[in-house]
Design an enzyme around this catalytic site. Structure first.
Site, PDB file in Angstrom:
ATOM      1  N   GLY A  91      60.179  54.103  56.727  1.00  0.00           N
ATOM      2  CA  GLY A  91      59.827  52.686  56.609  1.00  0.00           C
ATOM      3  C   GLY A  91      60.058  51.896  57.880  1.00  0.00           C
ATOM      4  O   GLY A  91      59.835  52.385  58.992  1.00  0.00           O
ATOM      5  N   VAL A  92      60.526  50.678  57.704  1.00  0.00           N
ATOM      6  CA  VAL A  92      60.726  49.796  58.857  1.00  0.00           C
ATOM      7  C   VAL A  92      61.849  50.336  59.762  1.00  0.00           C
ATOM      8  O   VAL A  92      61.821  50.154  60.984  1.00  0.00           O
ATOM      9  CB  VAL A  92      60.977  48.341  58.386  1.00  0.00           C
ATOM     10  CG1 VAL A  92      62.315  48.160  57.734  1.00  0.00           C
ATOM     11  CG2 VAL A  92      60.787  47.366  59.520  1.00  0.00           C
ATOM     12  N   ASP A  93      62.803  51.012  59.166  1.00  0.00           N
ATOM     13  CA  ASP A  93      63.915  51.616  59.920  1.00  0.00           C
ATOM     14  C   ASP A  93      63.369  52.621  60.953  1.00  0.00           C
ATOM     15  O   ASP A  93      63.723  52.574  62.150  1.00  0.00           O
ATOM     16  CB  ASP A  93      64.843  52.319  58.911  1.00  0.00           C
ATOM     17  CG  ASP A  93      66.208  52.669  59.457  1.00  0.00           C
ATOM     18  OD1 ASP A  93      66.496  52.323  60.614  1.00  0.00           O
ATOM     19  OD2 ASP A  93      66.988  53.292  58.709  1.00  0.00           O
TER      20      ASP A  93
ATOM     21  N   ASP B  65      53.793  43.587  62.174  1.00  0.00           N
ATOM     22  CA  ASP B  65      54.805  44.601  62.489  1.00  0.00           C
ATOM     23  C   ASP B  65      56.025  43.912  63.115  1.00  0.00           C
ATOM     24  O   ASP B  65      55.900  43.226  64.124  1.00  0.00           O
ATOM     25  CB  ASP B  65      54.170  45.586  63.487  1.00  0.00           C
ATOM     26  CG  ASP B  65      55.110  46.695  63.912  1.00  0.00           C
ATOM     27  OD1 ASP B  65      56.294  46.686  63.520  1.00  0.00           O
ATOM     28  OD2 ASP B  65      54.643  47.571  64.664  1.00  0.00           O
ATOM     29  N   ILE B  66      57.180  44.122  62.523  1.00  0.00           N
ATOM     30  CA  ILE B  66      58.375  43.421  63.007  1.00  0.00           C
ATOM     31  C   ILE B  66      58.784  43.876  64.413  1.00  0.00           C
ATOM     32  O   ILE B  66      59.412  43.116  65.153  1.00  0.00           O
ATOM     33  CB  ILE B  66      59.536  43.576  61.988  1.00  0.00           C
ATOM     34  CG1 ILE B  66      60.550  42.444  62.170  1.00  0.00           C
ATOM     35  CG2 ILE B  66      60.192  44.946  62.088  1.00  0.00           C
ATOM     36  CD1 ILE B  66      61.512  42.297  61.014  1.00  0.00           C
TER      37      ILE B  66
ATOM     38  N   SER C 100      64.715  46.006  51.113  1.00  0.00           N
ATOM     39  CA  SER C 100      64.823  46.704  49.810  1.00  0.00           C
ATOM     40  C   SER C 100      63.517  46.835  49.015  1.00  0.00           C
ATOM     41  O   SER C 100      63.517  47.468  47.964  1.00  0.00           O
ATOM     42  CB  SER C 100      65.873  46.062  48.875  1.00  0.00           C
ATOM     43  OG  SER C 100      67.171  46.422  49.283  1.00  0.00           O
ATOM     44  N   THR C 101      62.417  46.230  49.489  1.00  0.00           N
ATOM     45  CA  THR C 101      61.202  46.203  48.646  1.00  0.00           C
ATOM     46  C   THR C 101      60.275  47.394  48.861  1.00  0.00           C
ATOM     47  O   THR C 101      59.231  47.482  48.221  1.00  0.00           O
ATOM     48  CB  THR C 101      60.383  44.915  48.878  1.00  0.00           C
ATOM     49  OG1 THR C 101      59.867  44.932  50.215  1.00  0.00           O
ATOM     50  CG2 THR C 101      61.225  43.684  48.663  1.00  0.00           C
ATOM     51  N   GLY C 102      60.654  48.304  49.768  1.00  0.00           N
ATOM     52  CA  GLY C 102      59.824  49.492  50.018  1.00  0.00           C
ATOM     53  C   GLY C 102      60.402  50.693  49.309  1.00  0.00           C
ATOM     54  O   GLY C 102      60.348  50.790  48.067  1.00  0.00           O
TER      55      GLY C 102
ATOM     56  N   ASN D  87      69.876  52.127  55.837  1.00  0.00           N
ATOM     57  CA  ASN D  87      70.690  52.697  54.750  1.00  0.00           C
ATOM     58  C   ASN D  87      72.133  52.761  55.238  1.00  0.00           C
ATOM     59  O   ASN D  87      72.409  52.495  56.410  1.00  0.00           O
ATOM     60  CB  ASN D  87      70.170  54.072  54.324  1.00  0.00           C
ATOM     61  CG  ASN D  87      70.147  55.044  55.476  1.00  0.00           C
ATOM     62  OD1 ASN D  87      71.197  55.364  56.053  1.00  0.00           O
ATOM     63  ND2 ASN D  87      68.978  55.510  55.870  1.00  0.00           N
TER      64      ASN D  87
HETATM   65  N1  AR6 Z   1      57.288  45.813  60.118  1.00  0.00           N
HETATM   66  C1  AR6 Z   1      57.570  45.015  59.071  1.00  0.00           C
HETATM   67  N2  AR6 Z   1      57.770  45.462  57.820  1.00  0.00           N
HETATM   68  C2  AR6 Z   1      57.653  46.785  57.621  1.00  0.00           C
HETATM   69  C3  AR6 Z   1      57.360  47.702  58.661  1.00  0.00           C
HETATM   70  C4  AR6 Z   1      57.181  47.178  59.961  1.00  0.00           C
HETATM   71  N3  AR6 Z   1      56.914  47.936  61.007  1.00  0.00           N
HETATM   72  N4  AR6 Z   1      57.325  48.960  58.121  1.00  0.00           N
HETATM   73  C5  AR6 Z   1      57.563  48.827  56.797  1.00  0.00           C
HETATM   74  N5  AR6 Z   1      57.756  47.531  56.485  1.00  0.00           N
HETATM   75  P1  AR6 Z   1      61.445  49.930  53.641  1.00  0.00           P
HETATM   76  P2  AR6 Z   1      63.877  49.516  52.020  1.00  0.00           P
HETATM   77  C6  AR6 Z   1      58.039  46.902  55.199  1.00  0.00           C
HETATM   78  O1  AR6 Z   1      61.021  51.073  52.798  1.00  0.00           O
HETATM   79  O2  AR6 Z   1      63.060  49.367  50.793  1.00  0.00           O
HETATM   80  C7  AR6 Z   1      64.502  53.687  55.042  1.00  0.00           C
HETATM   81  O3  AR6 Z   1      64.331  55.078  55.006  1.00  0.00           O
HETATM   82  C8  AR6 Z   1      57.702  47.654  53.936  1.00  0.00           C
HETATM   83  O4  AR6 Z   1      56.319  47.589  53.673  1.00  0.00           O
HETATM   84  O5  AR6 Z   1      61.298  50.048  55.113  1.00  0.00           O
HETATM   85  O6  AR6 Z   1      64.968  48.533  52.279  1.00  0.00           O
HETATM   86  C9  AR6 Z   1      65.926  53.285  55.334  1.00  0.00           C
HETATM   87  O7  AR6 Z   1      66.544  54.193  56.219  1.00  0.00           O
HETATM   88  C10 AR6 Z   1      58.525  46.861  52.926  1.00  0.00           C
HETATM   89  O8  AR6 Z   1      57.834  45.649  52.606  1.00  0.00           O
HETATM   90  O9  AR6 Z   1      62.996  49.533  53.384  1.00  0.00           O
HETATM   91  C11 AR6 Z   1      66.550  53.316  53.981  1.00  0.00           C
HETATM   92  O10 AR6 Z   1      66.930  54.624  53.601  1.00  0.00           O
HETATM   93  C12 AR6 Z   1      59.790  46.481  53.716  1.00  0.00           C
HETATM   94  O11 AR6 Z   1      59.449  46.691  55.089  1.00  0.00           O
HETATM   95  C13 AR6 Z   1      65.436  52.841  53.073  1.00  0.00           C
HETATM   96  O12 AR6 Z   1      64.231  53.146  53.761  1.00  0.00           O
HETATM   97  C14 AR6 Z   1      61.017  47.328  53.392  1.00  0.00           C
HETATM   98  O13 AR6 Z   1      60.624  48.660  53.126  1.00  0.00           O
HETATM   99  C15 AR6 Z   1      65.473  51.352  52.889  1.00  0.00           C
HETATM  100  O14 AR6 Z   1      64.482  50.978  51.962  1.00  0.00           O
END
Ligand code: AR6
Length: 175
Positions: A42-44, A20-21, A127-129, A34
């Site tokens: 997600g991570v945000d 977890d970051i 971007s990978t989620g 975003n």
């Molecule tokens: N620690 C590390 N990595 C994580 C964590 C965490 N706690 N939680 C998720 N990930 P994403 P995106 C990984 O979807 O694709 C948001 O709604 C996840 O498994 O978080 O850039 C924003 O507001 C994946 O490998 O980001 C934007 O609208 C990676 O983080 C949109 O999502 C990125 O997944 C951005 O989408």
């Protein structure tokens, strides 16, 4: 899901971490945000939850951010002093400058690391989620940009924090 980091000594140091970051003890963590910079899933969402309401308050003053860009805030309740909010591209099949825009996110965050004197920076797989960028292709861009940066900044440390084993495997193949 925390694991012992895999260490790769380049000119600087690259660490590969499964976990977890939000708990990383580094100078700066990168958020996959975003363009509104007002939080999300997600991570945000995890970063905003862990940092507390001060983070959103500061984000409201930033006026958003273009795709491929990044802006810095304080870390508030996080162990990290800084959060670099990067806006990755939404995957649309690869013909919409996705590679270039993702590379730009890494470049902008690494430029912010220099500007803020952040010696250690942790990246999620931007971007990978929710944005569906293919993981292997995104990891290759991330590793390429970080290695290029470390050539010129051998005193820095970069962590790739992978939230799942598939993402970790993509980085392991490259490193
Ligand atoms: N620690 C590390 N990595 C994580 C964590 C965490 N706690 N939680 C998720 N990930 P994403 P995106 C990984 O979807 O694709 C948001 O709604 C996840 O498994 O978080 O850039 C924003 O507001 C994946 O490998 O980001 C934007 O609208 C990676 O983080 C949109 O999502 C990125 O997944 C951005 O989408």
């Amino acid at each position: 899901m925390q694991g012992a980091p895999y260490l790769v000594s380049y000119p600087g140091m690259i660490k590969l971490v499964l976990g977890d970051i939000t708990v990383q003890k580094v100078d700066a963590i990168v958020n996959a945000a975003n363009s509104g910079l007002l939080g999300g899933g997600g991570v945000d969402g995890a970063i905003h939850d862990a940092a507390g309401p001060g983070l959103l308050e500061e984000c409201r003053t930033l006026g958003g951010c273009e795709t491929g860009g990044a802006k810095a805030t304080s870390g508030y309740g996080l162990p990290a002093k800084w959060v670099f909010h990067a806006v990755g591209p939404i995957w649309k099949g690869g013909g919409h400058r996705e590679d270039e825009l993702l590379a730009s996110c890494y470049q902008r965050c690494l430029a912010l690391a220099v500007e803020k004197d952040a010696r250690s920076v942790a990246f999620p797989a931007i971007s990978t989620g929710i944005y569906r960028f293919p993981v292997g292709r995104a990891a290759a861009i991330a590793v390429r940009e970080v290695k290029a940066f470390l050539q010129g900044h051998p005193d820095r440390e970069v962590l790739f924090v992978c939230f799942d084993k598939g993402t970790l495997a993509a980085y392991q193949t490259l490193l």
